[in-house]
Design a protein around this motif. Sequence first.
Motif, PDB file in Angstrom:
ATOM      1  N   PHE A 125     -42.796  49.685 -40.016  1.00 46.17           N
ATOM      2  CA  PHE A 125     -43.418  48.318 -39.969  1.00 46.17           C
ATOM      3  C   PHE A 125     -44.780  48.420 -40.274  1.00 46.17           C
ATOM      4  O   PHE A 125     -45.616  49.404 -40.309  1.00 46.17           O
ATOM      5  CB  PHE A 125     -43.105  47.656 -38.594  1.00 46.17           C
ATOM      6  N   VAL A 126     -45.168  47.025 -40.808  1.00 46.06           N
ATOM      7  CA  VAL A 126     -46.545  46.866 -41.173  1.00 46.06           C
ATOM      8  C   VAL A 126     -46.954  45.662 -40.406  1.00 46.06           C
ATOM      9  O   VAL A 126     -46.247  44.869 -40.152  1.00 46.06           O
ATOM     10  CB  VAL A 126     -46.591  46.652 -42.771  1.00 46.06           C
ATOM     11  N   THR A 127     -48.517  45.854 -40.118  1.00 46.82           N
ATOM     12  CA  THR A 127     -48.917  44.830 -39.189  1.00 46.82           C
ATOM     13  C   THR A 127     -50.033  43.980 -40.097  1.00 46.82           C
ATOM     14  O   THR A 127     -50.793  44.460 -40.714  1.00 46.82           O
ATOM     15  CB  THR A 127     -49.656  45.385 -38.136  1.00 46.82           C
ATOM     16  N   VAL A 128     -49.922  42.553 -40.050  1.00 47.84           N
ATOM     17  CA  VAL A 128     -50.757  41.768 -40.834  1.00 47.84           C
ATOM     18  C   VAL A 128     -51.322  40.854 -39.650  1.00 47.84           C
ATOM     19  O   VAL A 128     -50.548  40.504 -38.682  1.00 47.84           O
ATOM     20  CB  VAL A 128     -50.392  41.028 -41.962  1.00 47.84           C
ATOM     21  N   THR A 129     -52.477  40.052 -39.899  1.00 44.94           N
ATOM     22  CA  THR A 129     -53.026  39.287 -39.033  1.00 44.94           C
ATOM     23  C   THR A 129     -53.819  37.982 -39.544  1.00 44.94           C
ATOM     24  O   THR A 129     -53.797  37.945 -40.947  1.00 44.94           O
ATOM     25  CB  THR A 129     -54.091  39.797 -37.953  1.00 44.94           C
ATOM     26  N   ASP A 130     -53.728  37.067 -38.836  1.00 45.19           N
ATOM     27  CA  ASP A 130     -54.579  35.576 -39.211  1.00 45.19           C
ATOM     28  C   ASP A 130     -54.089  34.915 -40.548  1.00 45.19           C
ATOM     29  O   ASP A 130     -52.948  34.666 -40.736  1.00 45.19           O
ATOM     30  CB  ASP A 130     -56.108  35.822 -39.253  1.00 45.19           C
ATOM     31  N   ASP A 131     -55.298  35.267 -41.472  1.00 45.37           N
ATOM     32  CA  ASP A 131     -54.754  34.360 -42.614  1.00 45.37           C
ATOM     33  C   ASP A 131     -53.685  35.010 -43.533  1.00 45.37           C
ATOM     34  O   ASP A 131     -53.026  34.225 -44.170  1.00 45.37           O
ATOM     35  CB  ASP A 131     -56.035  34.165 -43.688  1.00 45.37           C
ATOM     36  N   GLU A 132     -53.565  36.401 -43.382  1.00 45.54           N
ATOM     37  CA  GLU A 132     -52.357  37.188 -44.266  1.00 45.54           C
ATOM     38  C   GLU A 132     -51.351  36.733 -43.519  1.00 45.54           C
ATOM     39  O   GLU A 132     -49.907  36.591 -44.213  1.00 45.54           O
ATOM     40  CB  GLU A 132     -52.525  38.549 -44.155  1.00 45.54           C
ATOM     41  N   SER A 133     -51.374  36.546 -42.272  1.00 44.67           N
ATOM     42  CA  SER A 133     -49.790  36.219 -41.463  1.00 44.67           C
ATOM     43  C   SER A 133     -49.526  34.760 -41.880  1.00 44.67           C
ATOM     44  O   SER A 133     -48.291  34.550 -42.246  1.00 44.67           O
ATOM     45  CB  SER A 133     -50.167  36.425 -39.928  1.00 44.67           C
ATOM     46  N   ARG A 134     -50.501  34.010 -41.950  1.00 40.85           N
ATOM     47  CA  ARG A 134     -50.351  32.667 -42.476  1.00 40.85           C
ATOM     48  C   ARG A 134     -49.523  32.553 -43.896  1.00 40.85           C
ATOM     49  O   ARG A 134     -48.665  31.808 -44.092  1.00 40.85           O
ATOM     50  CB  ARG A 134     -51.314  31.614 -42.414  1.00 40.85           C
ATOM     51  N   ARG A 135     -50.194  33.460 -44.726  1.00 37.89           N
ATOM     52  CA  ARG A 135     -50.048  33.417 -46.086  1.00 37.89           C
ATOM     53  C   ARG A 135     -48.374  33.834 -46.311  1.00 37.89           C
ATOM     54  O   ARG A 135     -47.319  33.338 -46.714  1.00 37.89           O
ATOM     55  CB  ARG A 135     -50.661  34.239 -46.800  1.00 37.89           C
ATOM     56  N   ILE A 136     -48.069  34.796 -45.348  1.00 38.89           N
ATOM     57  CA  ILE A 136     -46.737  35.366 -45.566  1.00 38.89           C
ATOM     58  C   ILE A 136     -45.777  34.494 -44.829  1.00 38.89           C
ATOM     59  O   ILE A 136     -44.507  34.548 -45.775  1.00 38.89           O
ATOM     60  CB  ILE A 136     -46.771  36.816 -45.045  1.00 38.89           C
ATOM     61  N   GLU A 137     -46.103  34.118 -43.917  1.00 39.22           N
ATOM     62  CA  GLU A 137     -44.992  33.244 -43.238  1.00 39.22           C
ATOM     63  C   GLU A 137     -44.553  31.931 -44.166  1.00 39.22           C
ATOM     64  O   GLU A 137     -43.333  31.214 -43.916  1.00 39.22           O
ATOM     65  CB  GLU A 137     -45.744  32.641 -41.923  1.00 39.22           C
ATOM     66  N   GLN A 138     -45.424  31.584 -45.202  1.00 37.70           N
ATOM     67  CA  GLN A 138     -45.106  30.419 -46.239  1.00 37.70           C
ATOM     68  C   GLN A 138     -44.296  30.770 -47.243  1.00 37.70           C
ATOM     69  O   GLN A 138     -43.938  29.968 -48.119  1.00 37.70           O
ATOM     70  CB  GLN A 138     -46.277  29.801 -46.456  1.00 37.70           C
ATOM     71  N   GLN A 139     -44.089  32.149 -47.607  1.00 34.00           N
ATOM     72  CA  GLN A 139     -43.335  32.628 -48.602  1.00 34.00           C
ATOM     73  C   GLN A 139     -42.232  33.097 -48.217  1.00 34.00           C
ATOM     74  O   GLN A 139     -41.833  33.414 -47.063  1.00 34.00           O
ATOM     75  CB  GLN A 139     -44.238  33.261 -49.452  1.00 34.00           C
ATOM     76  N   SER A 140     -41.145  33.389 -49.039  1.00 33.46           N
ATOM     77  CA  SER A 140     -39.831  33.623 -48.922  1.00 33.46           C
ATOM     78  C   SER A 140     -39.991  35.365 -48.603  1.00 33.46           C
ATOM     79  O   SER A 140     -40.776  35.986 -48.873  1.00 33.46           O
ATOM     80  CB  SER A 140     -38.920  33.601 -50.143  1.00 33.46           C
ATOM     81  N   ASP A 141     -38.829  35.867 -47.798  1.00 40.23           N
ATOM     82  CA  ASP A 141     -38.567  37.239 -47.346  1.00 40.23           C
ATOM     83  C   ASP A 141     -38.629  37.982 -48.610  1.00 40.23           C
ATOM     84  O   ASP A 141     -39.166  39.092 -48.517  1.00 40.23           O
ATOM     85  CB  ASP A 141     -37.340  37.423 -46.609  1.00 40.23           C
ATOM     86  N   ASN A 142     -37.969  37.575 -49.887  1.00 41.59           N
ATOM     87  CA  ASN A 142     -38.011  38.432 -51.049  1.00 41.59           C
ATOM     88  C   ASN A 142     -39.351  38.726 -51.675  1.00 41.59           C
ATOM     89  O   ASN A 142     -39.714  39.448 -52.346  1.00 41.59           O
ATOM     90  CB  ASN A 142     -37.040  37.701 -52.132  1.00 41.59           C
ATOM     91  N   GLN A 143     -40.213  37.532 -51.654  1.00 40.68           N
ATOM     92  CA  GLN A 143     -41.525  37.545 -52.029  1.00 40.68           C
ATOM     93  C   GLN A 143     -42.302  38.747 -51.244  1.00 40.68           C
ATOM     94  O   GLN A 143     -43.010  39.450 -52.065  1.00 40.68           O
ATOM     95  CB  GLN A 143     -42.258  36.396 -52.137  1.00 40.68           C
ATOM     96  N   THR A 144     -42.106  38.575 -49.874  1.00 37.24           N
ATOM     97  CA  THR A 144     -43.016  39.509 -49.065  1.00 37.24           C
ATOM     98  C   THR A 144     -42.650  41.108 -49.332  1.00 37.24           C
ATOM     99  O   THR A 144     -43.331  41.956 -49.354  1.00 37.24           O
ATOM    100  CB  THR A 144     -42.625  39.239 -47.557  1.00 37.24           C
ATOM    101  N   LEU A 145     -41.047  41.221 -49.363  1.00 34.60           N
ATOM    102  CA  LEU A 145     -40.415  42.425 -49.790  1.00 34.60           C
ATOM    103  C   LEU A 145     -41.133  42.913 -50.997  1.00 34.60           C
ATOM    104  O   LEU A 145     -41.303  44.260 -51.142  1.00 34.60           O
ATOM    105  CB  LEU A 145     -39.046  42.342 -49.759  1.00 34.60           C
ATOM    106  N   SER A 146     -41.060  42.260 -52.180  1.00 36.22           N
ATOM    107  CA  SER A 146     -41.577  42.499 -53.241  1.00 36.22           C
ATOM    108  C   SER A 146     -43.066  42.995 -53.146  1.00 36.22           C
ATOM    109  O   SER A 146     -43.635  44.281 -53.857  1.00 36.22           O
ATOM    110  CB  SER A 146     -41.448  41.345 -54.330  1.00 36.22           C
ATOM    111  N   GLU A 147     -43.923  42.420 -52.593  1.00 38.49           N
ATOM    112  CA  GLU A 147     -45.179  42.691 -52.157  1.00 38.49           C
ATOM    113  C   GLU A 147     -45.144  44.006 -51.478  1.00 38.49           C
ATOM    114  O   GLU A 147     -45.975  44.883 -52.001  1.00 38.49           O
ATOM    115  CB  GLU A 147     -45.950  41.768 -51.593  1.00 38.49           C
ATOM    116  N   ILE A 148     -44.597  44.159 -50.404  1.00 32.65           N
ATOM    117  CA  ILE A 148     -44.637  45.335 -49.732  1.00 32.65           C
ATOM    118  C   ILE A 148     -44.035  46.676 -50.626  1.00 32.65           C
ATOM    119  O   ILE A 148     -44.792  47.779 -50.198  1.00 32.65           O
ATOM    120  CB  ILE A 148     -43.686  45.182 -48.381  1.00 32.65           C
ATOM    121  N   MET A 149     -43.192  46.161 -51.255  1.00 32.68           N
ATOM    122  CA  MET A 149     -42.689  47.454 -51.974  1.00 32.68           C
ATOM    123  C   MET A 149     -43.442  48.049 -53.071  1.00 32.68           C
ATOM    124  O   MET A 149     -43.632  49.269 -53.345  1.00 32.68           O
ATOM    125  CB  MET A 149     -41.243  47.314 -52.855  1.00 32.68           C
ATOM    126  N   GLU A 150     -44.390  47.043 -53.693  1.00 29.95           N
ATOM    127  CA  GLU A 150     -45.433  47.397 -54.521  1.00 29.95           C
ATOM    128  C   GLU A 150     -46.446  48.270 -53.871  1.00 29.95           C
ATOM    129  O   GLU A 150     -46.957  49.366 -54.428  1.00 29.95           O
ATOM    130  CB  GLU A 150     -46.095  46.075 -55.197  1.00 29.95           C
TER     131      GLU A 150
END
Length: 195
Positions: free
Chosen positions: A115-140
């Motif tokens: 697992f990866v931990t993000v906080t504050d602004d990054e958490s807000r940004r990630i919560e507003q995008q799709s799981d697929n977009q987040t997965l793509s960023e994480i895999m990169e």
Amino acid sequence: MHCQVVNKIIYGDWGVSVSTEDGSTYTAKAAIATVSLGVLQSKLINFEPDLPFWKLEAIFEFNMAIYTKIFLKFPSKFWRTEPGTEFFLYADDSRGYYPVWQHLEREFPGSNIIFVTVTDDESRRIEQQSDNQTLSEIMEVLRKMYGPNIPMAEEILIPRWWSNRFFKGTFSNWPIGVTSHEFAELQVFYVLTRL
């Protein structure tokens, strides 16, 4: 009143009336409301009359922080798991961009979960995008760390504490500059005549 969403609390010398989203109303001599600071700040529940100014001021002096752990399950491990390698870090030009990683091999051997931990602004940004977009960023990010031939994650779990109206954050935070006086006022059990 189990599993009901309260949206209004009316109180007075006569007692308490609690209304729910499904249109039900419950009346009693007294009631206890235990909700998160984030819910109180969000106005999900309308209090009539309003809570006193000193209580509202204390509620809004504090904030709800966001601490998000994003879990990923892979078909196989590609990260180190020997002693002393439970945590790994990633540095990016964008502050807080998927920085702190942890594997769960000690807790769940053979699970292939990190697992990866993000906080504050990054958490807000990630919560507003799709799981697929987040997965793509994480895999990169993981491919930058471990090379292009790592397997694709099979599953991803992203808690959305900030956007969940029943929480509106992960935990209450005592900001810089807020004194113990404001904290004491936040803790004071306020009797809404009967509530």
